[in-house]
Design an enzyme around this catalytic site. Structure first.
Site, PDB file in Angstrom:
ATOM      1  N   ASP A   1       5.998 -27.451  28.076  1.00 10.61           N
ATOM      2  CA  ASP A   1       6.414 -26.236  27.394  1.00 10.61           C
ATOM      3  C   ASP A   1       5.739 -26.250  26.022  1.00 10.61           C
ATOM      4  O   ASP A   1       5.145 -27.263  25.613  1.00 10.61           O
ATOM      5  CB  ASP A   1       7.935 -26.205  27.269  1.00 10.61           C
ATOM      6  CG  ASP A   1       8.452 -24.908  26.673  1.00 10.61           C
ATOM      7  OD1 ASP A   1       7.735 -23.894  26.749  1.00 10.61           O
ATOM      8  OD2 ASP A   1       9.566 -24.920  26.124  1.00 10.61           O
TER       9      ASP A   1
ATOM     10  N   ASP B   1       7.032 -24.446  22.584  1.00 12.47           N
ATOM     11  CA  ASP B   1       7.903 -24.554  21.409  1.00 12.47           C
ATOM     12  C   ASP B   1       8.804 -25.776  21.497  1.00 12.47           C
ATOM     13  O   ASP B   1       9.480 -26.006  22.511  1.00 12.47           O
ATOM     14  CB  ASP B   1       8.759 -23.289  21.274  1.00 12.47           C
ATOM     15  CG  ASP B   1       7.927 -22.057  20.985  1.00 12.47           C
ATOM     16  OD1 ASP B   1       7.206 -22.056  19.974  1.00 12.47           O
ATOM     17  OD2 ASP B   1       7.974 -21.103  21.787  1.00 12.47           O
TER      18      ASP B   1
END
Length: 585
Positions: free
Chosen positions: A140, A142
């Site tokens: 991922d 963030d």
């Protein structure tokens, strides 16, 4: 002193009275069980050195459990009836143990030494994962590939707060409220009907000492009355309780509390569910329409933490013939600018970050990405950021894709599901659905580092030692609690345990304690981690500390009936400061 923090008030002595227990506690009281009251005549006698300890120890003789009654200078052994093969202790000995434990805890110079078995940069396995069989590593964006500074949460808070004042007409005073970074923690729940922020364990029990209405703590008695106990009804929970498990939501939690507090102070009538919807919409607007990321991109040095280990991790993974991909809900523009900034310290062009990844997928709309059956990928023009209209027949390195779904990803990439490891920070978006389709998952929990640093501190170790000893002592009192003196002692032990739990909470966080514990159980967040993540750690760069073909195995968790096989050593001098593992900053 040990104060009672139990919801039902009980008459408890202060600590100074516990340290000077009545003399009658040191002698057999009326009704106190003795060995003769439950055992047969003595079968043997053993001489023991004067001054030794005096518990009744359970042993065996020809397969039959026996209890050894220890006096000042001798030990007499009694056979226990087979119907009750349990170790019983004399009340006077239990009182002595309790008094000594209280004295130890109250002595500022007494400490506990242990060998630290965990490190803030460790990787913790919940299930067995053979990394030698993991050929595909996914990330991922963030809070996984990129870490944000402490300036991020005030930015989200301020943008949402101003939107509420300007767009929804909230009181102008709200625009003057400052963000408090120390108020909330990840994993809290919000009761949209009552307007309460709280911490909940994995069986929906609320911690009555960690409930806030605005910035004011709700009295525990009021919490118990409202929920008819500490357990929240399943139907009520589903309709009215919302969880906040994303680090982006810390600002939202604090804004909820501050807005409710402002309305209370201003005597403004309000419906908490309306406040909740307005704030949720304001936070969503800040994210959705680019105001937040525009501000971040225009001042990367303020909001992005440099990470010199990130390119090293990616390079070593590629050297080990691993396939890498990015799967994020963020936009290509944001990913491109921030990744170029993070990789700028490397002696390569800024856009070289794309060369590390076999596939880059943006605006994936997780978790829908994993469950949608036929949503096609669209290619993104790297120069303009606009999407192409053509059919995507293959996913190529160096290109950027958006939308898509898991089915199309696996059709175009010859990847075995059990050979994929995906790392994310969000329980719902990143961990639940990938695990269902066979991917290995690793949760990135930034605050884990602080939590471990606290738990290896001397104060925390001493409190945990005292707590475990108190709980063991309580278990020994249970078989004789029909006696009046034993019941009094049980009350004292419960009060002491309650106070220790409160002190442990304060060491982790002043308002809500540890994110992973709610009173005596795992928190809802911790339960989700253990249920949906195969591994968890504080940063993806922690994988630099282990071989990429390591076999990750979980530590065996003890059940309530199992006991530890070692005890820490008690000392009178301070514990030596913790030394990090070699090679770890």
């Amino acid at each position: 002193m040990f104060r009672s923090r139990l919801v039902s008030s009980v008459g408890l002595r202060p600590l100074n009275r516990l340290l000077s227990l009545p003399r009658r506690w040191l002698a057999d009281g009326e009704g106190t069980p003795t060995p003769q009251s439950f055992s047969s005549p003595p079968t043997s006698a053993v001489t023991k050195t004067p001054g030794s300890e005096t518990p009744l120890e359970e042993t065996e003789k020809n397969g039959v459990p026996v209890v050894a009654e220890t006096k000042a200078d001798t030990t007499r052994v009694f056979e226990l009836p087979p119907v009750r093969p349990i170790t019983l202790y004399r009340l006077e000995d239990l009182k002595t143990d309790f008094r000594e434990l209280i004295q130890f805890h109250a002595n500022p110079g007494s400490t506990v030494t242990i060998t630290n078995t965990v490190h803030p940069h460790d990787i913790f396995a919940k299930d067995e994962v053979d990394l030698s069989k993991v050929n595909v590593w996914g990330f991922d964006f963030d809070f996984v590939l990129v870490a944000y500074t402490s300036a991020l949460q005030p930015l989200i808070y301020n943008l949402a707060r101003h939107y509420m004042v300007n767009a929804y007409g909230y009181p102008p005073k709200l625009a003057n409220v400052k963000y408090d970074p120390d108020f909330a923690i990840r994993g809290l729940h919000f009761d949209v009907r009552k307007g309460w922020l709280m911490k909940v364990d994995f069986v929906s029990n609320v911690d009555p000492h960690s409930v806030y209405f605005g910035r004011n703590q709700v009295p525990p008695e009021e919490v118990v009355d409202a929920y008819l106990g500490v357990h929240i009804d399943e139907n009520y929970f589903a309709k009215n309780i919302r969880q906040f498990s994303d680090l982006f939501e810390l600002a939202e939690l604090t804004l909820l509390a501050d807005t409710i507090q402002l309305f209370n102070d201003s005597s403004i009538k309000f419906d908490p569910s309306v406040i909740y919807r307005d704030i949720t919409q304001a936070i969503s607007t800040v994210h959705k329409y680019g105001v937040l990321h525009d501000t971040i991109i225009n001042d990367l040095g303020t909001y992005i933490l440099p990470n010199p280990n990130l390119p090293i991790l990616l390079e070593r993974l590629k050297e080990n013939q691993k396939h890498l991909f990015i799967l994020t809900n963020n936009t290509f523009r944001n990913v491109d600018v921030i990744m170029s900034y993070l990789m700028s310290s490397n002696d390569k062009p800024k856009d070289s970050w794309k060369d590390y990844f076999d596939v880059v997928m943006t605006k994936a709309d997780k978790p829908s990405f994993f469950v949608q059956e036929d949503r096609p990928f669209r290619q993104v023009d790297k120069s303009t950021g606009r999407m192409h209209w053509g059919h995507v027949r293959s996913l190529e390195p160096g290109q950027i894709y958006t939308e898509g779904c898991l089915n199309h990803l696996l059709m175009m990439k010859d990847w075995e599901s059990r050979g994929i490891l995906y790392m994310g920070d969000h329980i719902r978006n990143d961990l639940i659905e990938p695990g269902k389709v066979g991917w290995h998952t690793c949760a990135i929990i930034k605050e884990l580092e602080h939590s471990i640093q606290v738990q290896i501190s001397p104060n925390y170790v001493k409190l945990m030692y005292t707590l475990e000893r108190l709980q063991a002592l309580r278990q020994r009192v249970v078989p004789i609690q029909k006696d009046n003196e034993a019941r009094k002692m049980m009350t004292e032990i419960d009060a002491a345990i309650c106070e220790i739990l409160h002190d442990l909470k304060l060491l982790k966080h002043k308002n809500f304690g540890c994110s992973f514990v709610s009173r005596r159980k795992e928190s809802f967040l911790a339960f989700q981690l253990l249920h949906y993540a195969d591994m968890y750690t504080s940063s993806i760069t922690n994988f630099l500390n282990i071989p990429f073909d390591a076999l990750m195995t979980p530590r065996r968790r003890l059940l309530p009936h199992e006991q530890r096989v070692y005890l820490p050593e008690l000392v009178a001098s301070p514990v030596t400061s913790y030394q990090p593992m070699p090679g770890i900053d």
